[in-house]
Scaffold this active site. Structure first.
Site, PDB file in Angstrom:
ATOM      1  N   ARG A 141       0.857  -1.183   0.000  1.00  0.00           N
ATOM      2  CA  ARG A 141       0.000   0.000   0.000  1.00  0.00           C
ATOM      3  C   ARG A 141       0.896   1.236   0.000  1.00  0.00           C
ATOM      4  NH1 ARG A 141      -2.230  -3.451   4.064  1.00  0.00           N
ATOM      5  NH2 ARG A 141      -4.343  -4.187   3.561  1.00  0.00           N
ATOM      6  N   LYS A 165      -2.339  -2.310   8.051  1.00  0.00           N
ATOM      7  CA  LYS A 165      -3.515  -1.767   8.722  1.00  0.00           C
ATOM      8  C   LYS A 165      -3.653  -2.367  10.117  1.00  0.00           C
ATOM      9  CE  LYS A 165      -6.389  -0.573   4.723  1.00  0.00           C
ATOM     10  NZ  LYS A 165      -7.686  -0.803   4.044  1.00  0.00           N
ATOM     11  N   HIS A 230      -2.292   2.497  -5.820  1.00  0.00           N
ATOM     12  CA  HIS A 230      -3.250   1.410  -5.630  1.00  0.00           C
ATOM     13  C   HIS A 230      -3.461   0.620  -6.926  1.00  0.00           C
ATOM     14  CE1 HIS A 230      -5.548  -0.215  -2.401  1.00  0.00           C
ATOM     15  NE2 HIS A 230      -6.652  -0.285  -3.112  1.00  0.00           N
ATOM     16  N   ARG A 233      -0.713  -1.798  -7.074  1.00  0.00           N
ATOM     17  CA  ARG A 233      -0.975  -2.895  -6.128  1.00  0.00           C
ATOM     18  C   ARG A 233      -1.971  -3.883  -6.728  1.00  0.00           C
ATOM     19  NH1 ARG A 233      -1.436  -4.370  -0.508  1.00  0.00           N
ATOM     20  NH2 ARG A 233      -3.594  -4.677   0.182  1.00  0.00           N
ATOM     21  N   HIS A 256      -4.475  -8.745   3.645  1.00  0.00           N
ATOM     22  CA  HIS A 256      -5.923  -8.678   3.817  1.00  0.00           C
ATOM     23  C   HIS A 256      -6.341  -9.508   5.028  1.00  0.00           C
ATOM     24  CE1 HIS A 256      -6.653  -7.756  -0.739  1.00  0.00           C
ATOM     25  NE2 HIS A 256      -6.348  -6.677  -0.039  1.00  0.00           N
ATOM     26  N   TYR A 265     -10.115 -10.215  -6.879  1.00  0.00           N
ATOM     27  CA  TYR A 265      -9.181 -10.406  -7.992  1.00  0.00           C
ATOM     28  C   TYR A 265      -9.552 -11.600  -8.861  1.00  0.00           C
ATOM     29  CZ  TYR A 265      -6.566  -6.831  -5.654  1.00  0.00           C
ATOM     30  OH  TYR A 265      -6.221  -5.635  -5.077  1.00  0.00           O
TER      31      TYR A 265
END
Length: 290
Positions: A141, A165, A230, A233, A256, A265
């Protein structure tokens, strides 16, 4: 207060970031303004939220309903309620938009331009090439990349440690190309500050990273509106999936928390295959002769 206890659990057990906690608080307190004390709200009360949220986008309703479902699940787990009334919440069908991606040809154009500029050995050009390699080669990210500490880059292993995150750390593989680009950058990097990509006493900002990529896209003859950290990514993830990468491995690489986020995806790859059939199949664009 039940909401405070729930937020404390999210922070302690799930490592939720401050922004995430603030979003949950807004959603729960907003529902409380409509219904009163959420701790004692019943199914009929929760059903009324559908009308209160009628003018909101489906994705917003889904987010708010998700916050309440988790909240009531927490109350049941903690024996603060015997029943879970959240089944009465609205369940909008919100289609998640497919992420923008770059084709292999567009990626090649981008790298060709960055590599040609890096031949000058000028620090800005070497930095840009290293940033590009890390975005496309490791799927970081933007916030993770610009804030990488210098200490995250080991000298003897093809991995870096990334803080993602919620403060969750993960090991991310670094390709041979990216390691070479990083080595060239480290040789000219200013010797001040703790960050891999220092800037004005701190680190490179996300905004500046966006600007650098869009400027590179222009020089490479690409539409700058189609390029961002992004998007790179997404290209990393989609191109790995095309190459046969396992979805669980991809989930780990991307950081994730939920495999459902990674599954987007598979839709991108399916869309690419349909487009390929429509464009390249012998029968595409015309009827079969009789």
């Amino acid at each position: 207060m039940a909401i405070e206890s729930f937020l404390a659990m999210l922070a302690a057990e799930r490592g939720a970031a401050a922004n995430t906690l603030a979003a949950y608080r807004r959603d729960l307190e907003g529902a409380e303004e409509v219904l009163g004390d959420l701790l004692h709200a019943d199914r009929a009360a929760l059903a009324r939220l559908g009308q209160a949220w009628a003018d909101l986008a489906p994705s917003t309703v889904a987010r708010k309903a998700s916050a309440l479902r988790q909240f009531y699940g927490f109350l049941v787990d903690e024996k603060l309620r015997e029943d879970d009334p959240s089944a009465a919440l609205p369940r909008p069908v919100a289609r998640r938009p497919l992420p923008k991606i770059l084709s292999h040809e567009q990626v090649e154009l981008l790298f060709r331009q960055a590599e040609e500029e890096a031949e000058s050995a000028r620090p800005p050009a070497l930095r840009l090439l290293a940033l590009l390699e890390m975005l496309y080669g490791s799927g970081l990210r933007a916030t993770e990349l610009v804030a990488l500490p210098l200490s995250s880059v080991p000298r003897d292993a093809p991995f870096i440690t990334v803080s993602g995150k919620g403060g969750q750390q993960r090991l991310v593989p670094v390709s041979t190309r990216a390691r070479q680009a990083l080595s060239r950058w480290l040789a000219v990097r200013p010797a001040d500050g703790p960050y891999l990509f220092p800037s004005r006493g701190k680190h490179l900002t996300r905004v500046r990273l966006f600007q650098l990529l869009k400027e590179l896209a222009l020089r490479a003859g690409l539409d700058p509106a189609k390029l961002s950290p992004h998007v790179l990514r997404h290209a990393f993830a989609t191109h790995l999936l095309e190459g046969g990468a396992d979805l669980r491995v991809l989930q780990t690489l991307l950081g994730h928390a939920d495999i459902a986020t990674t599954q987007i995806y598979t839709h991108v790859d399916s869309a690419r295959l349909v487009a390929l059939v429509n464009e390249r199949h012998p029968l595409a664009g015309g009827a079969r002769g009789g």
